[in-house]
Design a protein around this motif. Structure first.
Motif, PDB file in Angstrom:
ATOM      1  N   LEU A  30       0.749  -1.227   0.050  1.00 23.74           N
ATOM      2  CA  LEU A  30      -0.165   0.019  -0.072  1.00 23.74           C
ATOM      3  C   LEU A  30       0.887   1.314  -0.077  1.00 23.74           C
ATOM      4  N   PRO A  31       1.915   1.427   0.779  1.00 23.59           N
ATOM      5  CA  PRO A  31       2.501   2.566   0.950  1.00 23.59           C
ATOM      6  C   PRO A  31       3.188   2.960  -0.685  1.00 23.59           C
ATOM      7  N   ASP A  32       3.922   2.141  -1.057  1.00 22.34           N
ATOM      8  CA  ASP A  32       4.360   2.122  -2.433  1.00 22.34           C
ATOM      9  C   ASP A  32       3.272   2.437  -3.468  1.00 22.34           C
ATOM     10  N   TRP A  33       2.383   1.985  -3.477  1.00 27.34           N
ATOM     11  CA  TRP A  33       1.187   1.856  -4.350  1.00 27.34           C
ATOM     12  C   TRP A  33       0.729   3.460  -4.546  1.00 27.34           C
ATOM     13  N   LEU A 274      -6.211  -1.941   2.268  1.00 24.12           N
ATOM     14  CA  LEU A 274      -6.475  -1.679   0.754  1.00 24.12           C
ATOM     15  C   LEU A 274      -5.115  -2.498   0.135  1.00 24.12           C
ATOM     16  N   ASP A 275      -5.611  -3.228  -0.726  1.00 25.44           N
ATOM     17  CA  ASP A 275      -4.413  -4.458  -1.132  1.00 25.44           C
ATOM     18  C   ASP A 275      -4.366  -4.113  -2.783  1.00 25.44           C
ATOM     19  N   PRO A 276      -3.198  -3.565  -3.331  1.00 28.69           N
ATOM     20  CA  PRO A 276      -3.151  -3.283  -4.543  1.00 28.69           C
ATOM     21  C   PRO A 276      -3.052  -4.510  -5.639  1.00 28.69           C
ATOM     22  N   ASP A 277      -2.785  -5.767  -4.869  1.00 25.27           N
ATOM     23  CA  ASP A 277      -2.734  -7.015  -5.944  1.00 25.27           C
ATOM     24  C   ASP A 277      -4.203  -7.181  -6.425  1.00 25.27           C
TER      25      ASP A 277
END
Length: 303
Positions: A30-33, A274-277
């Motif tokens: 999440l942070p990098d996303w 929240l899951d970027p995948d």
């Protein structure tokens, strides 16, 4: 927001049990996303701090009845140390998770700073004992642990139990109300509990006002906001670990959060799950970021 903002990145996922198709839960991204979609730049923080997580595993601990007990405790201690090292009374502390178990580290830090309230905005109560958890994931029990319910290993780190007093907690937005056993624990606690239906009935802004009145009456040193994005409607936020069909929308979210964030006693806000995948193109993440930036950067008048 008039305060400086410090971003703390806590890409921790060991509070979740990975699904069969996963190598590990994607919430750690999440942070990098958020950075990819310009969140950090637009928030313009004074500082960015990051605490890397250990390698993912699913170690079941017989004594506590949950997975990854040791890893969660050690991360919480380091997280608390990082927050305390860089906290400032004139700063808004924005925590990017990670799963919900990052609340434990935040709570440890706050307990050492004084007597704080907690506004827990989540599509689940996360207030259960391990015997009710089929997964054994601490992310489903973090509110219980933070308020002293559970094994001493987790609830009494550094002899600080409880991290939050139950009567100083508002748990708001639970949509999983059809299981009497699941909600039984929190109904028997001193926590101010409003499930989704009662939140709507009470009113979003009024619920926030009720919480701030409690902070006043109890003469608390401040308060913290936990925000699990699964409290949002599935149609706008399906990219979560445990989806719920019903929830609040972005206008409701603004009614709840803006008066809290603008209050000078607000220590900060943590965002989880929240899951970027599950959002490869950022279809759901981008409008979330837009709304979050509006809430943080364009608050209503200071209370």
């Amino acid at each position: 927001m008039k305060k400086d903002i410090n971003i703390f990145e806590f890409p921790f996922n060991l509070g979740l049990t990975k699904k069969e198709h996963e190598t590990e839960p994607g919430v750690k991204k999440l942070p990098d996303w958020f950075r990819k979609f310009g969140f950090h730049k637009r928030i313009n923080p004074k500082n960015i701090f990051r605490l890397e997580a250990p390698e993912y595993r699913m170690d079941f601990d017989e004594e506590t009845g949950v997975k990854n007990t040791y890893q969660v405790i050690e991360y919480a201690k380091k997280q608390s140390e990082l927050i305390l090292k860089h906290f400032n009374t004139d700063t808004f502390h924005l925590m990017l998770g990670g799963d919900c178990s990052i609340l434990i580290g935040s709570a440890l830090a706050l307990k050492q700073l004084g007597n704080f309230g907690l506004f827990y905005l989540d599509g689940h109560t996360d207030y259960i004992l391990p015997k009710l958890s089929p997964s054994g994931g601490i992310a489903g029990m973090d509110l219980a642990i933070a308020s002293g319910l559970g094994h001493q290993k987790l609830t009494n780190i550094n002899d600080l139990k409880p991290y939050f007093q139950e009567e100083h907690i508002f748990c708001v937005g639970n949509a999983e109300t059809d299981d009497d056993q699941y909600v039984g624990e929190i109904l028997n606690s001193k926590i101010h509990y409003l499930d989704l239906e009662n939140l709507r009935r009470n009113g979003f802004r009024k619920t926030t006002e009720d919480f701030l009145r409690m902070v006043d009456e109890k003469n608390l040193d401040g308060f913290f906001i936990h925000f699990d994005v699964d409290v949002l409607k599935d149609e706008i936020m399906p990219v979560v670990d445990s989806r719920m069909e019903d929830g609040i929308d972005y206008e409701n979210l603004k009614e709840i959060l803006k008066p809290l964030i603008v209050d000078k006693r607000c220590f900060g806000l943590e965002i989880t799950i929240l899951d970027p995948d599950y959002d490869k193109e950022g279809i759901y993440t981008q409008p979330f970021i837009e709304n979050l930036i509006q809430i943080i950067n364009e608050p209503t008048k200071r209370i």
